[in-house]
Design a protein around this motif. Structure first.
Motif, PDB file in Angstrom:
ATOM      1  N   SER A  51       0.835  -1.196   0.000  1.00 43.22           N
ATOM      2  CA  SER A  51       0.000   0.000   0.000  1.00 43.22           C
ATOM      3  C   SER A  51       0.869   1.245   0.000  1.00 43.22           C
ATOM      4  O   SER A  51       1.913   1.305   0.655  1.00 43.22           O
ATOM      5  CB  SER A  51      -0.914  -0.002   1.226  1.00 43.22           C
ATOM      6  OG  SER A  51      -1.570   1.238   1.370  1.00 43.22           O
ATOM      7  N   ASN A  56      -1.900   3.542   6.373  1.00 39.27           N
ATOM      8  CA  ASN A  56      -2.270   2.140   6.153  1.00 39.27           C
ATOM      9  C   ASN A  56      -1.267   1.487   5.217  1.00 39.27           C
ATOM     10  O   ASN A  56      -1.603   1.069   4.110  1.00 39.27           O
ATOM     11  CB  ASN A  56      -3.682   2.051   5.566  1.00 39.27           C
ATOM     12  CG  ASN A  56      -4.731   2.644   6.468  1.00 39.27           C
ATOM     13  OD1 ASN A  56      -4.859   2.277   7.626  1.00 39.27           O
ATOM     14  ND2 ASN A  56      -5.488   3.601   5.939  1.00 39.27           N
ATOM     15  N   ALA A  60       0.872  -7.272   1.147  1.00 40.82           N
ATOM     16  CA  ALA A  60       0.053  -8.448   0.860  1.00 40.82           C
ATOM     17  C   ALA A  60       0.844  -9.426   0.009  1.00 40.82           C
ATOM     18  O   ALA A  60       1.552  -9.019  -0.914  1.00 40.82           O
ATOM     19  CB  ALA A  60      -1.235  -8.043   0.148  1.00 40.82           C
ATOM     20  N   ILE A  72      -1.972 -10.464   4.968  1.00 40.05           N
ATOM     21  CA  ILE A  72      -1.807  -9.022   5.122  1.00 40.05           C
ATOM     22  C   ILE A  72      -0.840  -8.778   6.280  1.00 40.05           C
ATOM     23  O   ILE A  72      -1.032  -9.289   7.383  1.00 40.05           O
ATOM     24  CB  ILE A  72      -3.137  -8.321   5.397  1.00 40.05           C
ATOM     25  CG1 ILE A  72      -4.172  -8.686   4.326  1.00 40.05           C
ATOM     26  CG2 ILE A  72      -2.939  -6.807   5.453  1.00 40.05           C
ATOM     27  CD1 ILE A  72      -3.846  -8.190   2.952  1.00 40.05           C
ATOM     28  N   PHE A  96      -3.752  -2.991  -3.741  1.00 39.75           N
ATOM     29  CA  PHE A  96      -4.373  -2.173  -2.706  1.00 39.75           C
ATOM     30  C   PHE A  96      -5.002  -0.935  -3.320  1.00 39.75           C
ATOM     31  O   PHE A  96      -4.533  -0.412  -4.349  1.00 39.75           O
ATOM     32  CB  PHE A  96      -3.333  -1.725  -1.674  1.00 39.75           C
ATOM     33  CG  PHE A  96      -2.943  -2.787  -0.680  1.00 39.75           C
ATOM     34  CD1 PHE A  96      -3.777  -3.098   0.389  1.00 39.75           C
ATOM     35  CD2 PHE A  96      -1.733  -3.451  -0.802  1.00 39.75           C
ATOM     36  CE1 PHE A  96      -3.416  -4.066   1.298  1.00 39.75           C
ATOM     37  CE2 PHE A  96      -1.364  -4.418   0.113  1.00 39.75           C
ATOM     38  CZ  PHE A  96      -2.205  -4.734   1.171  1.00 39.75           C
ATOM     39  N   SER A  97      -6.049  -0.443  -2.671  1.00 37.09           N
ATOM     40  CA  SER A  97      -6.585   0.867  -3.033  1.00 37.09           C
ATOM     41  C   SER A  97      -5.607   1.937  -2.552  1.00 37.09           C
ATOM     42  O   SER A  97      -4.772   1.683  -1.679  1.00 37.09           O
ATOM     43  CB  SER A  97      -7.961   1.075  -2.389  1.00 37.09           C
ATOM     44  OG  SER A  97      -7.859   1.050  -0.970  1.00 37.09           O
ATOM     45  N   GLY A 100      -5.239   2.310   1.114  1.00 40.56           N
ATOM     46  CA  GLY A 100      -4.841   1.099   1.829  1.00 40.56           C
ATOM     47  C   GLY A 100      -5.927   0.414   2.623  1.00 40.56           C
ATOM     48  O   GLY A 100      -5.636  -0.496   3.395  1.00 40.56           O
ATOM     49  N   ARG A 102      -8.636  -1.165   1.175  1.00 37.53           N
ATOM     50  CA  ARG A 102      -9.226  -2.253   0.409  1.00 37.53           C
ATOM     51  C   ARG A 102      -8.157  -2.963  -0.399  1.00 37.53           C
ATOM     52  O   ARG A 102      -7.127  -2.370  -0.737  1.00 37.53           O
ATOM     53  CB  ARG A 102     -10.311  -1.724  -0.534  1.00 37.53           C
ATOM     54  CG  ARG A 102     -11.503  -1.119   0.163  1.00 37.53           C
ATOM     55  CD  ARG A 102     -12.452  -0.493  -0.824  1.00 37.53           C
ATOM     56  NE  ARG A 102     -13.637   0.020  -0.178  1.00 37.53           N
ATOM     57  CZ  ARG A 102     -14.601   0.685  -0.805  1.00 37.53           C
ATOM     58  NH1 ARG A 102     -14.491   0.901  -2.114  1.00 37.53           N
ATOM     59  NH2 ARG A 102     -15.649   1.123  -0.157  1.00 37.53           N
ATOM     60  N   ILE A 103      -8.447  -4.223  -0.708  1.00 32.83           N
ATOM     61  CA  ILE A 103      -7.528  -4.984  -1.539  1.00 32.83           C
ATOM     62  C   ILE A 103      -8.339  -5.769  -2.570  1.00 32.83           C
ATOM     63  O   ILE A 103      -9.368  -6.372  -2.244  1.00 32.83           O
ATOM     64  CB  ILE A 103      -6.648  -5.925  -0.697  1.00 32.83           C
ATOM     65  CG1 ILE A 103      -5.620  -6.621  -1.597  1.00 32.83           C
ATOM     66  CG2 ILE A 103      -7.477  -6.931   0.087  1.00 32.83           C
ATOM     67  CD1 ILE A 103      -4.541  -7.348  -0.825  1.00 32.83           C
ATOM     68  N   VAL A 118      -9.546  -4.421   4.162  1.00 29.79           N
ATOM     69  CA  VAL A 118      -8.276  -4.838   4.768  1.00 29.79           C
ATOM     70  C   VAL A 118      -8.409  -4.991   6.279  1.00 29.79           C
ATOM     71  O   VAL A 118      -7.778  -5.857   6.886  1.00 29.79           O
ATOM     72  CB  VAL A 118      -7.164  -3.828   4.420  1.00 29.79           C
ATOM     73  CG1 VAL A 118      -5.882  -4.139   5.166  1.00 29.79           C
ATOM     74  CG2 VAL A 118      -6.912  -3.824   2.915  1.00 29.79           C
TER      75      VAL A 118
END
Length: 277
Positions: A51, A56, A60, A72, A96-97, A100, A102-103, A118
């Motif tokens: 990320s 965050n 991963a 994670i 990752f978004s 950080g 969401r994945i 996450v």
């Protein structure tokens, strides 16, 4: 042997080198090795994601070589965070978004793409890329606004998915919907464990009209909380109910509602009440 190198460019805190069976987390300022994750499942493609967010900053990587588990790891505090069982097949791509939280994941089958939270591993979105054939997904990437997710593969197409946030996440809550003849839809909360009275959650007007007598709060004809076992009683009440006269009630009709003898100027105030099923 392939290997992956990831670093968060914006904040320049961490650099990760992913080998087939180990990962090395470096402090990007002096390249000092801060932590080593050893004896990871075989990862010949060096698949990993880092990320870019400062708050965050998570790492991963595949948690299994036979199924699609995502491990994670907190790259700032240097400890494991959670494991997400994402797919039945081994992972092919993860991302990752920008913030950080969401994945996104895809498996070697390449037919389904999923997005998880996450923090707790909750599945938020699921997209079907295709069902006719399996493909090798090579890249997943979020837009900077996190509202879109792009996917590329070994085919001639690129897929873009929109991550729409539901206005009200009520899909995990058991609810009863009741539509009435006066044009309202009532939504009741149901407790499948404890039972008891059903509480009114919200209401909607179905006919598009505006309630002129009451513009805020529940309408006058709002049904009472429903209790278990009362459906038969409601059917009996509905069968015994009379419809109101077509012309309405004329309260100034002396034949129907005679004036009071004690006070001839005052008309009887006789309420008329009827129920609707």
């Amino acid at each position: 042997m392939n290997y992956g190198v990831r670093f968060n460019l914006f904040f320049r805190q961490r650099l990760v080198v992913c080998l087939e069976e180990s990962l090395y987390i470096h402090n990007i300022r002096d390249m000092k090795v801060l932590h080593t994750i050893r004896e990871t499942p075989p990862n010949p493609q060096g698949l990993c994601a880092l990320s870019i967010d400062n708050d965050n900053c998570f790492l991963a990587y595949p948690g299994s070589s036979t199924i699609g588990e995502v491990q994670i790891f907190d790259a700032i505090n240097l400890h494991a965070k959670t494991m997400i069982p994402a797919h039945d097949s081994p992972l092919a791509a993860i991302a990752f978004s920008p913030n950080g939280t969401r994945i996104a994941t895809a498996s070697e089958k390449g037919t389904v793409i999923r997005v998880f939270s996450v923090s707790d591993g909750t599945k938020l979105f699921e997209f079907r890329r295709g069902v006719k054939r399996c493909v090798a997904i090579s890249s997943l990437v979020f837009s900077m606004c996190s509202n879109y997710l792009g996917c590329s593969s070994n085919t001639e197409t690129v897929h873009i998915f929109k991550l729409e946030e539901p206005k009200d996440r009520i899909q995990n809550q058991l609810r009863l919907l009741v539509a009435t003849e006066d044009g309202f839809l009532y939504v009741y909360n149901m407790d499948s464990n404890e039972g008891g009275d059903l509480t009114l959650y919200k209401q909607h007007r179905l006919d598009g009209k505006i309630d002129e007598t009451k513009t805020d709060g529940p309408p006058r004809s709002e049904p009472q909380p429903i209790q278990d076992g009362e459906s038969e009683k409601f059917r009996e009440m509905a069968a015994a109910t009379e419809s109101p006269p077509k012309g309405g009630f004329q309260f100034n009709d002396d034949q129907e509602y005679p004036r009071s003898r004690k006070n001839p100027t005052e008309a009887w105030r006789r309420p008329c009440v009827w129920a609707t099923p």
